[in-house]
Design a protein around this motif. Structure first.
Motif, PDB file in Angstrom:
ATOM      1  N   SER A 144       0.837  -1.202   0.000  1.00  0.00           N
ATOM      2  CA  SER A 144       0.000   0.000   0.000  1.00  0.00           C
ATOM      3  C   SER A 144       0.871   1.252   0.000  1.00  0.00           C
ATOM      4  O   SER A 144       1.934   1.279   0.620  1.00  0.00           O
ATOM      5  CB  SER A 144      -0.954   0.008   1.191  1.00  0.00           C
ATOM      6  N   PHE A 145       0.390   2.265  -0.717  1.00  0.00           N
ATOM      7  CA  PHE A 145       1.139   3.510  -0.901  1.00  0.00           C
ATOM      8  C   PHE A 145       0.225   4.690  -0.585  1.00  0.00           C
ATOM      9  O   PHE A 145      -0.831   4.850  -1.186  1.00  0.00           O
ATOM     10  CB  PHE A 145       1.650   3.620  -2.339  1.00  0.00           C
ATOM     11  N   ASP A 146       0.654   5.542   0.337  1.00  0.00           N
ATOM     12  CA  ASP A 146      -0.130   6.710   0.749  1.00  0.00           C
ATOM     13  C   ASP A 146       0.425   8.006   0.154  1.00  0.00           C
ATOM     14  O   ASP A 146       1.587   8.079  -0.249  1.00  0.00           O
ATOM     15  CB  ASP A 146      -0.111   6.849   2.273  1.00  0.00           C
ATOM     16  N   ASP A 147      -0.441   9.024   0.130  1.00  0.00           N
ATOM     17  CA  ASP A 147      -0.093  10.445  -0.025  1.00  0.00           C
ATOM     18  C   ASP A 147       0.063  10.944  -1.452  1.00  0.00           C
ATOM     19  O   ASP A 147       0.168  12.152  -1.653  1.00  0.00           O
ATOM     20  CB  ASP A 147       1.181  10.807   0.755  1.00  0.00           C
ATOM     21  N   GLY A 148       0.122  10.087  -2.453  1.00  0.00           N
ATOM     22  CA  GLY A 148       0.298  10.544  -3.822  1.00  0.00           C
ATOM     23  C   GLY A 148      -1.039  10.952  -4.439  1.00  0.00           C
ATOM     24  O   GLY A 148      -2.037  11.126  -3.735  1.00  0.00           O
ATOM     25  N   PRO A 149      -1.033  11.098  -5.769  1.00  0.00           N
ATOM     26  CA  PRO A 149       0.104  10.856  -6.662  1.00  0.00           C
ATOM     27  C   PRO A 149       0.977  12.100  -6.850  1.00  0.00           C
ATOM     28  O   PRO A 149       0.510  13.218  -6.636  1.00  0.00           O
ATOM     29  CB  PRO A 149      -0.592  10.501  -7.974  1.00  0.00           C
ATOM     30  N   ILE A 150       2.214  11.870  -7.250  1.00  0.00           N
ATOM     31  CA  ILE A 150       3.123  12.974  -7.540  1.00  0.00           C
ATOM     32  C   ILE A 150       4.032  12.572  -8.704  1.00  0.00           C
ATOM     33  O   ILE A 150       4.591  11.474  -8.707  1.00  0.00           O
ATOM     34  CB  ILE A 150       3.951  13.363  -6.293  1.00  0.00           C
ATOM     35  N   PRO A 151       4.143  13.416  -9.738  1.00  0.00           N
ATOM     36  CA  PRO A 151       4.984  13.078 -10.892  1.00  0.00           C
ATOM     37  C   PRO A 151       6.442  12.880 -10.489  1.00  0.00           C
ATOM     38  O   PRO A 151       6.964  13.544  -9.596  1.00  0.00           O
ATOM     39  CB  PRO A 151       4.828  14.308 -11.805  1.00  0.00           C
ATOM     40  N   GLY A 152       7.082  11.958 -11.168  1.00  0.00           N
ATOM     41  CA  GLY A 152       8.481  11.669 -10.899  1.00  0.00           C
ATOM     42  C   GLY A 152       8.694  10.657  -9.793  1.00  0.00           C
ATOM     43  O   GLY A 152       9.803  10.138  -9.622  1.00  0.00           O
ATOM     44  N   ARG A 153       7.655  10.365  -9.031  1.00  0.00           N
ATOM     45  CA  ARG A 153       7.749   9.378  -7.945  1.00  0.00           C
ATOM     46  C   ARG A 153       6.713   8.275  -8.171  1.00  0.00           C
ATOM     47  O   ARG A 153       7.067   7.098  -8.275  1.00  0.00           O
ATOM     48  CB  ARG A 153       7.523  10.047  -6.591  1.00  0.00           C
ATOM     49  N   MET A 197      11.636  -5.751   5.991  1.00  0.00           N
ATOM     50  CA  MET A 197      11.799  -7.203   5.992  1.00  0.00           C
ATOM     51  C   MET A 197      11.892  -7.750   7.413  1.00  0.00           C
ATOM     52  O   MET A 197      11.351  -8.838   7.695  1.00  0.00           O
ATOM     53  CB  MET A 197      13.037  -7.588   5.186  1.00  0.00           C
ATOM     54  N   ASP A 198      12.540  -7.030   8.301  1.00  0.00           N
ATOM     55  CA  ASP A 198      12.618  -7.483   9.701  1.00  0.00           C
ATOM     56  C   ASP A 198      11.227  -7.580  10.322  1.00  0.00           C
ATOM     57  O   ASP A 198      10.902  -8.561  11.009  1.00  0.00           O
ATOM     58  CB  ASP A 198      13.495  -6.524  10.518  1.00  0.00           C
ATOM     59  N   LEU A 199      10.394  -6.564  10.095  1.00  0.00           N
ATOM     60  CA  LEU A 199       9.039  -6.586  10.626  1.00  0.00           C
ATOM     61  C   LEU A 199       8.219  -7.707   9.989  1.00  0.00           C
ATOM     62  O   LEU A 199       7.423  -8.378  10.661  1.00  0.00           O
ATOM     63  CB  LEU A 199       8.359  -5.236  10.379  1.00  0.00           C
ATOM     64  N   LEU A 200       8.419  -7.899   8.710  1.00  0.00           N
ATOM     65  CA  LEU A 200       7.685  -8.945   8.012  1.00  0.00           C
ATOM     66  C   LEU A 200       8.092 -10.326   8.512  1.00  0.00           C
ATOM     67  O   LEU A 200       7.245 -11.217   8.656  1.00  0.00           O
ATOM     68  CB  LEU A 200       7.907  -8.825   6.503  1.00  0.00           C
ATOM     69  N   HIS A 201       9.368 -10.509   8.781  1.00  0.00           N
ATOM     70  CA  HIS A 201       9.821 -11.801   9.300  1.00  0.00           C
ATOM     71  C   HIS A 201       9.155 -12.129  10.631  1.00  0.00           C
ATOM     72  O   HIS A 201       8.857 -13.295  10.921  1.00  0.00           O
ATOM     73  CB  HIS A 201      11.341 -11.795   9.470  1.00  0.00           C
ATOM     74  N   SER A 202       8.910 -11.108  11.439  1.00  0.00           N
ATOM     75  CA  SER A 202       8.308 -11.345  12.754  1.00  0.00           C
ATOM     76  C   SER A 202       6.808 -11.624  12.659  1.00  0.00           C
ATOM     77  O   SER A 202       6.249 -12.303  13.526  1.00  0.00           O
ATOM     78  CB  SER A 202       8.554 -10.155  13.685  1.00  0.00           C
ATOM     79  N   ARG A 203       6.150 -11.125  11.596  1.00  0.00           N
ATOM     80  CA  ARG A 203       4.703 -11.315  11.440  1.00  0.00           C
ATOM     81  C   ARG A 203       4.365 -12.418  10.445  1.00  0.00           C
ATOM     82  O   ARG A 203       3.364 -13.105  10.588  1.00  0.00           O
ATOM     83  CB  ARG A 203       4.033 -10.015  10.997  1.00  0.00           C
ATOM     84  N   GLY A 204       5.154 -12.517   9.397  1.00  0.00           N
ATOM     85  CA  GLY A 204       4.931 -13.551   8.403  1.00  0.00           C
ATOM     86  C   GLY A 204       3.999 -13.169   7.271  1.00  0.00           C
ATOM     87  O   GLY A 204       3.915 -13.878   6.262  1.00  0.00           O
ATOM     88  N   ARG A 205       3.283 -12.051   7.408  1.00  0.00           N
ATOM     89  CA  ARG A 205       2.317 -11.613   6.402  1.00  0.00           C
ATOM     90  C   ARG A 205       1.839 -10.218   6.790  1.00  0.00           C
ATOM     91  O   ARG A 205       2.146  -9.729   7.877  1.00  0.00           O
ATOM     92  CB  ARG A 205       1.111 -12.550   6.376  1.00  0.00           C
ATOM     93  N   GLY A 206       1.056  -9.571   5.932  1.00  0.00           N
ATOM     94  CA  GLY A 206       0.443  -8.323   6.352  1.00  0.00           C
ATOM     95  C   GLY A 206       0.400  -7.233   5.305  1.00  0.00           C
ATOM     96  O   GLY A 206       0.912  -7.370   4.192  1.00  0.00           O
ATOM     97  N   ILE A 207      -0.240  -6.128   5.690  1.00  0.00           N
ATOM     98  CA  ILE A 207      -0.361  -4.936   4.855  1.00  0.00           C
ATOM     99  C   ILE A 207       0.853  -4.052   5.113  1.00  0.00           C
ATOM    100  O   ILE A 207       1.087  -3.617   6.243  1.00  0.00           O
ATOM    101  CB  ILE A 207      -1.647  -4.161   5.180  1.00  0.00           C
ATOM    102  N   ILE A 208       1.625  -3.796   4.068  1.00  0.00           N
ATOM    103  CA  ILE A 208       2.833  -2.979   4.178  1.00  0.00           C
ATOM    104  C   ILE A 208       2.502  -1.536   3.814  1.00  0.00           C
ATOM    105  O   ILE A 208       1.921  -1.270   2.755  1.00  0.00           O
ATOM    106  CB  ILE A 208       3.947  -3.508   3.258  1.00  0.00           C
ATOM    107  N   LEU A 209       2.865  -0.601   4.673  1.00  0.00           N
ATOM    108  CA  LEU A 209       2.652   0.822   4.421  1.00  0.00           C
ATOM    109  C   LEU A 209       3.905   1.461   3.846  1.00  0.00           C
ATOM    110  O   LEU A 209       4.988   1.391   4.436  1.00  0.00           O
ATOM    111  CB  LEU A 209       2.274   1.543   5.719  1.00  0.00           C
TER     112      LEU A 209
END
Length: 280
Positions: free
Chosen positions: A83-92, A218-230
């Protein structure tokens, strides 16, 4: 001797004349691309300055999950939502889109209404590329600092702006700063919008190196195993780190889930986190 010299000059002139008029066939052994695809894989081209890229290479895309609320969103082990917040913005944002396309995956873009108004063509491209569309208020206000009516006006204004810019329904919402209340969550859910929580905060908004953002995620993901990434598509470091992050996810056998909204007959007031545990 003189006669021999004359004959030599005539032969040399003829040879030089032949060289200047004869068209040589091209050397087909020269590769026209600086990127050679591994055996059995094809090169695609995205146009512009994107350069050649490989298609049929990545195996990161997972299933498409239809949800009416986050109570329906039950991720299996090693499944993630980008998941991606705050856009959209050209060039990014456009760079993020190109990277997602290269890996064959989709993201969930929680757009700020005024950003979508400023860059409607880019907002529409996000939708046209098959990504999940959500809103993030009109101007990224902390809704808990407003009274209820003002907060809902901000939510609705943002929803309408994103809908107009993208040309598609806005079915997902995320609270700015993750600042919320039970009353606001319930009211937003009655508008047929899924309130998106966060399981893994990349903290890409910190002044950190792209490598450190990847490692933290990746460290947080390893501890949870799955999830919504911000993540946030307005930051250069996010576009820079994203190929490495996706490569690591793929190497470790993770799958990226695509979200779709499924309408219910009656308003659904139930919202929850991805695995029924709210995290901050």
């Amino acid at each position: 001797m003189y006669r021999f010299f004359i004959l030599f000059c005539v032969a040399l002139t003829a040879a030089l004349s032949a060289c200047s008029t004869t068209k040589q066939s091209p050397d087909t052994s020269i590769k026209t691309s600086s990127v050679i695809a591994p055996e059995g894989r094809k090169l695609g081209y995205a146009g512009g300055d994107a350069g050649p890229r490989m298609t049929g290479w990545h195996r990161l895309a997972g299933r498409t999950l239809e949800v009416s609320s986050l109570a329906d969103l039950k991720l299996q082990d090693k499944e993630v939502i980008l998941s991606f917040d705050d856009g959209p913005i050209p060039g990014r944002t456009d760079k993020v889109l190109a990277i997602l396309d290269q890996f064959g995956v989709k993201g969930a873009f929680m757009m700020v209404g005024e950003m979508a108004e400023m860059h409607p063509a880019l907002a529409r491209k996000v939708a046209d590329d098959g990504n999940t569309i959500g809103s993030h208020t009109y101007d990224h206000a902390d809704l808990t600092s407003l009274d209820f009516d003002a907060a809902m006006a901000e939510v609705i204004k943002g929803e309408l702006a994103v809908t107009k810019a993208t040309g598609t329904d806005v079915s997902f919402f995320r609270f700015p700063y993750l600042a919320e209340s039970h009353r606001l969550r319930a009211a937003i859910a009655t508008r047929d919008m899924v309130v998106m929580d966060v399981d893994i905060d990349s903290k890409d908004y910190f002044a950190a190196t792209p490598a450190s953002v990847t490692q933290r995620t990746m460290d947080l993901l390893h501890s949870r195993g799955r999830g919504i990434i911000l993540m946030h598509d307005i930051h250069k470091r996010t576009a820079t780190m994203l190929p490495t992050l996706l490569s690591e996810l793929e190497a470790e056998g993770y799958k990226v889930v695509t979200l779709k909204f499924k309408k219910t007959q009656a308003p659904n007031n139930l919202v929850a986190s991805a695995d029924l545990v709210t995290t901050r």
